[in-house]
Design a protein around this motif. Structure first.
Motif, PDB file in Angstrom:
ATOM      1  N   PRO A   8       0.818  -1.215   0.000  1.00 37.10           N
ATOM      2  CA  PRO A   8       0.000   0.000   0.000  1.00 37.10           C
ATOM      3  C   PRO A   8       0.857   1.274   0.000  1.00 37.10           C
ATOM      4  N   ASP A   9       0.446   2.257  -0.809  1.00 36.87           N
ATOM      5  CA  ASP A   9       1.199   3.507  -0.939  1.00 36.87           C
ATOM      6  C   ASP A   9       1.418   4.196   0.398  1.00 36.87           C
ATOM      7  N   ASN A  10       0.388   4.210   1.241  1.00 36.38           N
ATOM      8  CA  ASN A  10       0.520   4.905   2.525  1.00 36.38           C
ATOM      9  C   ASN A  10       1.571   4.246   3.416  1.00 36.38           C
ATOM     10  N   LEU A  11       1.697   2.930   3.334  1.00 33.41           N
ATOM     11  CA  LEU A  11       2.702   2.211   4.118  1.00 33.41           C
ATOM     12  C   LEU A  11       4.111   2.548   3.622  1.00 33.41           C
ATOM     13  N   VAL A  12       4.295   2.580   2.330  1.00 32.95           N
ATOM     14  CA  VAL A  12       5.587   2.930   1.754  1.00 32.95           C
ATOM     15  C   VAL A  12       5.937   4.375   2.100  1.00 32.95           C
ATOM     16  N   GLN A  13       4.975   5.286   1.960  1.00 29.57           N
ATOM     17  CA  GLN A  13       5.227   6.699   2.243  1.00 29.57           C
ATOM     18  C   GLN A  13       5.615   6.913   3.709  1.00 29.57           C
ATOM     19  N   GLU A  14       4.899   6.257   4.607  1.00 32.88           N
ATOM     20  CA  GLU A  14       5.219   6.393   6.036  1.00 32.88           C
ATOM     21  C   GLU A  14       6.601   5.819   6.346  1.00 32.88           C
ATOM     22  N   THR A  15       6.951   4.724   5.699  1.00 31.87           N
ATOM     23  CA  THR A  15       8.272   4.122   5.882  1.00 31.87           C
ATOM     24  C   THR A  15       9.367   5.074   5.420  1.00 31.87           C
ATOM     25  N   ILE A  16       9.149   5.719   4.286  1.00 35.01           N
ATOM     26  CA  ILE A  16      10.127   6.687   3.776  1.00 35.01           C
ATOM     27  C   ILE A  16      10.274   7.849   4.750  1.00 35.01           C
ATOM     28  N   GLU A  17       9.166   8.360   5.250  1.00 30.95           N
ATOM     29  CA  GLU A  17       9.200   9.498   6.171  1.00 30.95           C
ATOM     30  C   GLU A  17       9.898   9.134   7.481  1.00 30.95           C
ATOM     31  N   LEU A  28      12.988   0.636   2.325  1.00 33.80           N
ATOM     32  CA  LEU A  28      12.666  -0.773   2.552  1.00 33.80           C
ATOM     33  C   LEU A  28      13.857  -1.526   3.133  1.00 33.80           C
ATOM     34  N   LYS A  29      15.071  -1.177   2.709  1.00 34.45           N
ATOM     35  CA  LYS A  29      16.266  -1.802   3.293  1.00 34.45           C
ATOM     36  C   LYS A  29      16.344  -1.484   4.786  1.00 34.45           C
ATOM     37  N   ILE A  30      16.134  -0.212   5.124  1.00 34.10           N
ATOM     38  CA  ILE A  30      16.177   0.202   6.531  1.00 34.10           C
ATOM     39  C   ILE A  30      15.103  -0.529   7.330  1.00 34.10           C
ATOM     40  N   ALA A  31      13.904  -0.611   6.785  1.00 38.45           N
ATOM     41  CA  ALA A  31      12.805  -1.283   7.481  1.00 38.45           C
ATOM     42  C   ALA A  31      13.095  -2.768   7.687  1.00 38.45           C
ATOM     43  N   LEU A  32      13.630  -3.410   6.673  1.00 33.68           N
ATOM     44  CA  LEU A  32      13.925  -4.841   6.789  1.00 33.68           C
ATOM     45  C   LEU A  32      15.040  -5.109   7.786  1.00 33.68           C
ATOM     46  N   VAL A  33      16.087  -4.304   7.762  1.00 33.15           N
ATOM     47  CA  VAL A  33      17.183  -4.462   8.721  1.00 33.15           C
ATOM     48  C   VAL A  33      16.661  -4.267  10.137  1.00 33.15           C
ATOM     49  N   SER A  34      15.825  -3.252  10.320  1.00 37.10           N
ATOM     50  CA  SER A  34      15.252  -2.984  11.640  1.00 37.10           C
ATOM     51  C   SER A  34      14.391  -4.155  12.110  1.00 37.10           C
ATOM     52  N   TYR A  35      13.581  -4.700  11.226  1.00 33.56           N
ATOM     53  CA  TYR A  35      12.728  -5.840  11.575  1.00 33.56           C
ATOM     54  C   TYR A  35      13.569  -7.059  11.955  1.00 33.56           C
ATOM     55  N   ILE A  36      14.591  -7.337  11.167  1.00 34.10           N
ATOM     56  CA  ILE A  36      15.458  -8.493  11.445  1.00 34.10           C
ATOM     57  C   ILE A  36      16.134  -8.338  12.801  1.00 34.10           C
ATOM     58  N   ARG A  37      16.651  -7.135  13.087  1.00 33.15           N
ATOM     59  CA  ARG A  37      17.300  -6.889  14.380  1.00 33.15           C
ATOM     60  C   ARG A  37      16.332  -7.094  15.535  1.00 33.15           C
ATOM     61  N   SER A  38      15.115  -6.576  15.395  1.00 31.15           N
ATOM     62  CA  SER A  38      14.145  -6.712  16.490  1.00 31.15           C
ATOM     63  C   SER A  38      13.782  -8.178  16.725  1.00 31.15           C
TER      64      SER A  38
END
Length: 68
Positions: A8-17, A28-38
């Motif tokens: 969803p566009d809103n999910l991508v936009q919020e992730t970028i912000e 998306l790289k930042i989000a995935l790294v953060s998820y893996i670490r958690s």
């Protein structure tokens, strides 16, 4: 690796912000790294609950050793 995903566009936009990324890929790289670490931290916490750490020295013994 190239991936095609419908997100969803809103999910991508919020992730970028939130990540302050300059591109969708970077966000998306930042989000995935953060998820893996958690998830790794959560697993480590679970492992410690199942098998608590054991300390060889008391706090006072460590202080004494450090002062030598």
């Amino acid at each position: 690796m190239k991936v095609t995903a419908i997100i969803p566009d809103n999910l991508v936009q919020e992730t970028i912000e939130l990540s302050q990324a300059s591109s969708v890929t970077e966000a998306l790289k930042i989000a995935l790294v953060s998820y893996i670490r958690s998830q790794k931290i959560k697993k480590l916490g679970s492992n410690i609950l199942n098998e608590p750490l054991e300390f060889k020295y008391s706090a006072q013994e460590l202080r004494d050793l450090n002062r030598k």
